[in-house]
Design a protein around this motif. Structure first.
Motif, PDB file in Angstrom:
ATOM      1  N   ASN A 170      -0.646 -23.911  13.096  1.00  0.00           N
ATOM      2  CA  ASN A 170       0.736 -23.446  12.963  1.00  0.00           C
ATOM      3  C   ASN A 170       1.599 -24.020  14.099  1.00  0.00           C
ATOM      4  O   ASN A 170       1.080 -24.621  15.035  1.00  0.00           O
ATOM      5  CB  ASN A 170       0.749 -21.909  12.976  1.00  0.00           C
ATOM      6  N   LYS A 171       2.885 -23.807  14.020  1.00  0.00           N
ATOM      7  CA  LYS A 171       3.864 -24.338  14.981  1.00  0.00           C
ATOM      8  C   LYS A 171       3.815 -25.872  15.017  1.00  0.00           C
ATOM      9  O   LYS A 171       4.077 -26.494  16.047  1.00  0.00           O
ATOM     10  CB  LYS A 171       3.632 -23.769  16.397  1.00  0.00           C
TER      11      LYS A 171
ATOM     12  N   LEU B  55       6.418 -28.364  16.411  1.00  0.00           N
ATOM     13  CA  LEU B  55       6.507 -28.689  17.843  1.00  0.00           C
ATOM     14  C   LEU B  55       5.869 -30.045  18.144  1.00  0.00           C
ATOM     15  O   LEU B  55       6.060 -30.593  19.229  1.00  0.00           O
ATOM     16  CB  LEU B  55       5.786 -27.611  18.677  1.00  0.00           C
TER      17      LEU B  55
ATOM     18  N   ARG C 209       8.951 -22.440  11.256  1.00  0.00           N
ATOM     19  CA  ARG C 209      10.262 -22.765  11.835  1.00  0.00           C
ATOM     20  C   ARG C 209      10.837 -24.093  11.378  1.00  0.00           C
ATOM     21  O   ARG C 209      11.972 -24.398  11.697  1.00  0.00           O
ATOM     22  CB  ARG C 209      10.144 -22.800  13.360  1.00  0.00           C
TER      23      ARG C 209
ATOM     24  N   GLN D 263      -6.481 -16.391  17.938  1.00  0.00           N
ATOM     25  CA  GLN D 263      -5.930 -15.892  19.189  1.00  0.00           C
ATOM     26  C   GLN D 263      -4.564 -15.241  18.960  1.00  0.00           C
ATOM     27  O   GLN D 263      -3.842 -15.596  18.022  1.00  0.00           O
ATOM     28  CB  GLN D 263      -5.771 -17.059  20.173  1.00  0.00           C
ATOM     29  N   SER D 264      -4.220 -14.346  19.852  1.00  0.00           N
ATOM     30  CA  SER D 264      -2.915 -13.694  19.792  1.00  0.00           C
ATOM     31  C   SER D 264      -1.809 -14.722  20.045  1.00  0.00           C
ATOM     32  O   SER D 264      -1.958 -15.605  20.881  1.00  0.00           O
ATOM     33  CB  SER D 264      -2.867 -12.599  20.871  1.00  0.00           C
ATOM     34  N   GLY D 265      -0.725 -14.605  19.288  1.00  0.00           N
ATOM     35  CA  GLY D 265       0.438 -15.451  19.525  1.00  0.00           C
ATOM     36  C   GLY D 265       0.459 -16.757  18.768  1.00  0.00           C
ATOM     37  O   GLY D 265       1.388 -17.557  18.914  1.00  0.00           O
ATOM     38  N   THR D 266      -0.554 -17.011  17.926  1.00  0.00           N
ATOM     39  CA  THR D 266      -0.562 -18.270  17.171  1.00  0.00           C
ATOM     40  C   THR D 266       0.394 -18.218  15.978  1.00  0.00           C
ATOM     41  O   THR D 266       0.693 -19.256  15.391  1.00  0.00           O
ATOM     42  CB  THR D 266      -1.986 -18.602  16.653  1.00  0.00           C
TER      43      THR D 266
ATOM     44  N   SER E 272       3.819 -14.026  11.698  1.00  0.00           N
ATOM     45  CA  SER E 272       4.975 -14.827  11.271  1.00  0.00           C
ATOM     46  C   SER E 272       4.670 -15.544   9.966  1.00  0.00           C
ATOM     47  O   SER E 272       5.537 -15.650   9.081  1.00  0.00           O
ATOM     48  CB  SER E 272       5.328 -15.859  12.346  1.00  0.00           C
TER      49      SER E 272
ATOM     50  N   VAL F 132       5.575  -6.979  12.475  1.00  0.00           N
ATOM     51  CA  VAL F 132       6.174  -7.151  13.798  1.00  0.00           C
ATOM     52  C   VAL F 132       5.597  -8.408  14.454  1.00  0.00           C
ATOM     53  O   VAL F 132       4.395  -8.653  14.406  1.00  0.00           O
ATOM     54  CB  VAL F 132       5.884  -5.914  14.685  1.00  0.00           C
TER      55      VAL F 132
ATOM     56  N   GLN G  74       6.113 -11.131  18.046  1.00  0.00           N
ATOM     57  CA  GLN G  74       6.598 -11.089  19.421  1.00  0.00           C
ATOM     58  C   GLN G  74       6.366 -12.426  20.112  1.00  0.00           C
ATOM     59  O   GLN G  74       5.328 -13.049  19.927  1.00  0.00           O
ATOM     60  CB  GLN G  74       5.816  -9.991  20.162  1.00  0.00           C
TER      61      GLN G  74
ATOM     62  N   ILE H 286       5.324 -15.139  22.778  1.00  0.00           N
ATOM     63  CA  ILE H 286       4.185 -15.147  23.703  1.00  0.00           C
ATOM     64  C   ILE H 286       4.715 -14.998  25.126  1.00  0.00           C
ATOM     65  O   ILE H 286       5.882 -15.280  25.408  1.00  0.00           O
ATOM     66  CB  ILE H 286       3.301 -16.413  23.544  1.00  0.00           C
TER      67      ILE H 286
ATOM     68  N   ARG I 123       0.827 -11.474  22.999  1.00  0.00           N
ATOM     69  CA  ARG I 123       0.887 -10.112  23.564  1.00  0.00           C
ATOM     70  C   ARG I 123       0.130  -9.087  22.731  1.00  0.00           C
ATOM     71  O   ARG I 123       0.337  -7.896  22.876  1.00  0.00           O
ATOM     72  CB  ARG I 123       2.352  -9.680  23.670  1.00  0.00           C
TER      73      ARG I 123
ATOM     74  N   THR J 249       0.271  -8.231  19.559  1.00  0.00           N
ATOM     75  CA  THR J 249       1.297  -7.447  18.875  1.00  0.00           C
ATOM     76  C   THR J 249       0.734  -6.675  17.680  1.00  0.00           C
ATOM     77  O   THR J 249       1.014  -5.488  17.518  1.00  0.00           O
ATOM     78  CB  THR J 249       2.416  -8.398  18.397  1.00  0.00           C
TER      79      THR J 249
ATOM     80  N   PRO K 298      -5.283  -8.390  13.832  1.00  0.00           N
ATOM     81  CA  PRO K 298      -4.917  -8.466  15.254  1.00  0.00           C
ATOM     82  C   PRO K 298      -5.521  -9.703  15.920  1.00  0.00           C
ATOM     83  O   PRO K 298      -6.655 -10.076  15.627  1.00  0.00           O
ATOM     84  CB  PRO K 298      -5.540  -7.190  15.849  1.00  0.00           C
TER      85      PRO K 298
HETATM   86  N1  LIG Z   1       7.641 -22.783  17.381  1.00  0.00           N
HETATM   87  C1  LIG Z   1       7.091 -21.947  16.515  1.00  0.00           C
HETATM   88  N2  LIG Z   1       6.919 -20.665  16.862  1.00  0.00           N
HETATM   89  C2  LIG Z   1       6.340 -19.836  15.953  1.00  0.00           C
HETATM   90  C3  LIG Z   1       5.927 -20.279  14.675  1.00  0.00           C
HETATM   91  N3  LIG Z   1       5.382 -19.235  14.014  1.00  0.00           N
HETATM   92  C4  LIG Z   1       5.461 -18.189  14.852  1.00  0.00           C
HETATM   93  N4  LIG Z   1       6.046 -18.537  16.016  1.00  0.00           N
HETATM   94  C5  LIG Z   1       6.318 -17.678  17.184  1.00  0.00           C
HETATM   95  O1  LIG Z   1       5.105 -17.371  17.851  1.00  0.00           O
HETATM   96  C6  LIG Z   1       5.212 -16.079  18.467  1.00  0.00           C
HETATM   97  C7  LIG Z   1       4.019 -15.235  18.080  1.00  0.00           C
HETATM   98  O2  LIG Z   1       4.080 -14.978  16.705  1.00  0.00           O
HETATM   99  P1  LIG Z   1       3.304 -13.777  15.997  1.00  0.00           P
HETATM  100  O3  LIG Z   1       3.487 -13.962  14.542  1.00  0.00           O
HETATM  101  O4  LIG Z   1       3.683 -12.461  16.590  1.00  0.00           O
HETATM  102  O5  LIG Z   1       1.794 -14.126  16.443  1.00  0.00           O
HETATM  103  P2  LIG Z   1       0.431 -13.386  16.014  1.00  0.00           P
HETATM  104  O6  LIG Z   1      -0.577 -14.444  15.831  1.00  0.00           O
HETATM  105  O7  LIG Z   1       0.671 -12.469  14.879  1.00  0.00           O
HETATM  106  O8  LIG Z   1       0.095 -12.547  17.345  1.00  0.00           O
HETATM  107  P3  LIG Z   1      -0.819 -11.211  17.465  1.00  0.00           P
HETATM  108  O9  LIG Z   1      -0.332 -10.196  16.476  1.00  0.00           O
HETATM  109  O10 LIG Z   1      -0.632 -10.784  18.879  1.00  0.00           O
HETATM  110  O11 LIG Z   1      -2.230 -11.668  17.188  1.00  0.00           O
HETATM  111  C8  LIG Z   1       6.555 -15.503  18.004  1.00  0.00           C
HETATM  112  O12 LIG Z   1       7.500 -15.719  19.022  1.00  0.00           O
HETATM  113  C9  LIG Z   1       6.879 -16.329  16.768  1.00  0.00           C
HETATM  114  O13 LIG Z   1       8.269 -16.421  16.517  1.00  0.00           O
HETATM  115  C10 LIG Z   1       6.147 -21.653  14.336  1.00  0.00           C
HETATM  116  O14 LIG Z   1       5.811 -22.125  13.265  1.00  0.00           O
HETATM  117  N5  LIG Z   1       6.729 -22.426  15.303  1.00  0.00           N
END
Ligand SMILES: Nc1nc2c(ncn2[C@@H]2O[C@H](COP(=O)(O)OP(=O)(O)OP(=O)(O)O)[C@@H](O)[C@H]2O)c(=O)[nH]1
Ligand SMILES: [Mg+2]
Ligand SMILES: [Zn+2]
Length: 315
Positions: free
Chosen positions: A130-131, A134, A160, A182-185, A189, A201, A203, A205, A213, A215, A234
């Motif tokens: 993901n992401k 970037l 995005r 991992q958290s924040g990947t 989203s 929800v 958040q 990173i 974090r 979340t 999670p």
């Molecule tokens: N640049 C970028 N940021 C992204 C993308 N997808 C998600 N994010 C950002 O990454 C951050 C973490 O996103 P989350 O969806 O909360 O991550 P998660 O994997 O669910 O995290 P946990 O619930 O903690 O395991 C947020 O600030 C999102 O906006 C993406 O495709 N590109």
């Protein structure tokens, strides 16, 4: 149909699926797609997301119910607890999606353990990067290419920008998938992008540590308009699946398992035995040292597990 608490017999109960789990409280989705908050009957019943539940409204006209029983699980993703027990995370899966991203920096040993755990419980696995808008650092691109070379499906996605989520959506259609990693990947989203009604929800990173974090605290399942069911889970700091016998560990590492038949000894663990086809392939550069290292560490864990809990049969 409504069955009172004491009168519920298995035939009188409705069928549904657990789509969210908050300890003793769960949410069950019925055949019509309604989501009903339910409590679990009795202390012993423990449900996870994806469980097939037998449930009933507490009283006719109620908007909440009780789950009385669960159907036997198929293909359950489990984790090994610090006490050495297998703890179910989600049930009745068909596909595990390990989500990585340029940030937080991937921990590939976690990815390897998820892939091994998926192989051991008969679930297909996929890596979603993901992401991707970037741009991928060279080390990340190299790792993904290496997974693709051993037959692990990889897909690039972004919530995005380009390349978007279409390739991932295609992979999810027709499957019951869980997003792990991992958290924040960006797991939540991705769920929101694929099923906006989920409103999970998310958040940023942490700027201080470049880590997520944590979340999301509970697994939740949503049906995708593009097809398939998707479970958000999670994020983890580490992950280990329940461990098989040391000799069976190789079946979770496809390129190692494939070569094991060429070893001189049938019970070769591919550590330091003579005539080992895996070690030869490693020396020839056909197996990546990083993957071999992951394998070796899991074999060590499996051995430690046996010494510590000799009475627990590996699965
Ligand atoms: N640049 C970028 N940021 C992204 C993308 N997808 C998600 N994010 C950002 O990454 C951050 C973490 O996103 P989350 O969806 O909360 O991550 P998660 O994997 O669910 O995290 P946990 O619930 O903690 O395991 C947020 O600030 C999102 O906006 C993406 O495709 N590109
Ligand atoms: Mg999340
Ligand atoms: Zn060997």
């Amino acid at each position: 149909m409504a069955a009172g608490r004491g009168t519920a017999s298995p035939e009188a109960l409705e069928r549904g699926r657990v789509v969210a789990n908050h300890g003793r409280q769960v949410v069950v989705e019925d055949a019509a797609g309604r989501r009903i908050p339910c409590r679990l009957h009795g202390r012993k019943l423990a449900a996870v997301c994806g469980d097939e539940a037998r449930w009933a409204y507490a009283h006719a006209g109620d908007d909440h119910g009780t789950v009385y029983a669960l159907e036997p699980r198929r293909r359950t993703l489990e984790r090994l607890t610090s006490g050495g027990h297998a703890e179910p995370i989600v049930a009745n899966l068909t596909q595990l999606v390990v989500v990585v991203a340029p940030l937080p920096a991937p921990d590939w040993s976690i990815v390897d353990r998820y892939l091994a755990g998926a192989a051991w419980c008969g679930v297909a696995a996929l890596i979603a990067c993901n992401k991707a808008e970037l741009g991928l650092p060279a080390v990340l691109a190299t790792e993904l290419d290496a997974y693709a070379a051993i037959g692990v499906a990889t897909v690039h996605c972004s919530t995005r920008g380009a390349p978007g989520i279409e390739a991932l959506a295609t992979r999810l259609a027709g499957a019951v998938s869980v997003l792990v990693g991992q958290s924040g990947t960006g797991k939540s989203s991705l769920l929101n992008a694929l099923a906006p009604e989920a409103r999970a929800v998310t958040q940023e990173i942490s700027a201080a540590t470049d880590e997520g974090r944590h979340t999301t605290t509970h697994a939740v399942l949503h049906r995708l308009a593009s097809g398939g069911d998707l479970i958000d889970s999670p994020g983890v700091r580490d992950y280990a699946p329940p461990l098989p016998a040391p000799r069976a560990v190789a079946s979770g590492f496809v390129e190692i398992g494939q070569r094991a038949a060429g070893c001189r000894f049938q019970d070769c663990l591919h550590l330091s035995e003579p005539g080992c086809a895996v070690r030869s392939a490693l020396a020839a550069g056909e197996i990546r040292p990083r993957r071999y290292d992951s394998y070796r560490r899991v074999v060590e864990l499996a051995r430690e597990f046996r010494e510590r809990y000799p009475e627990r049969r590996p699965r």
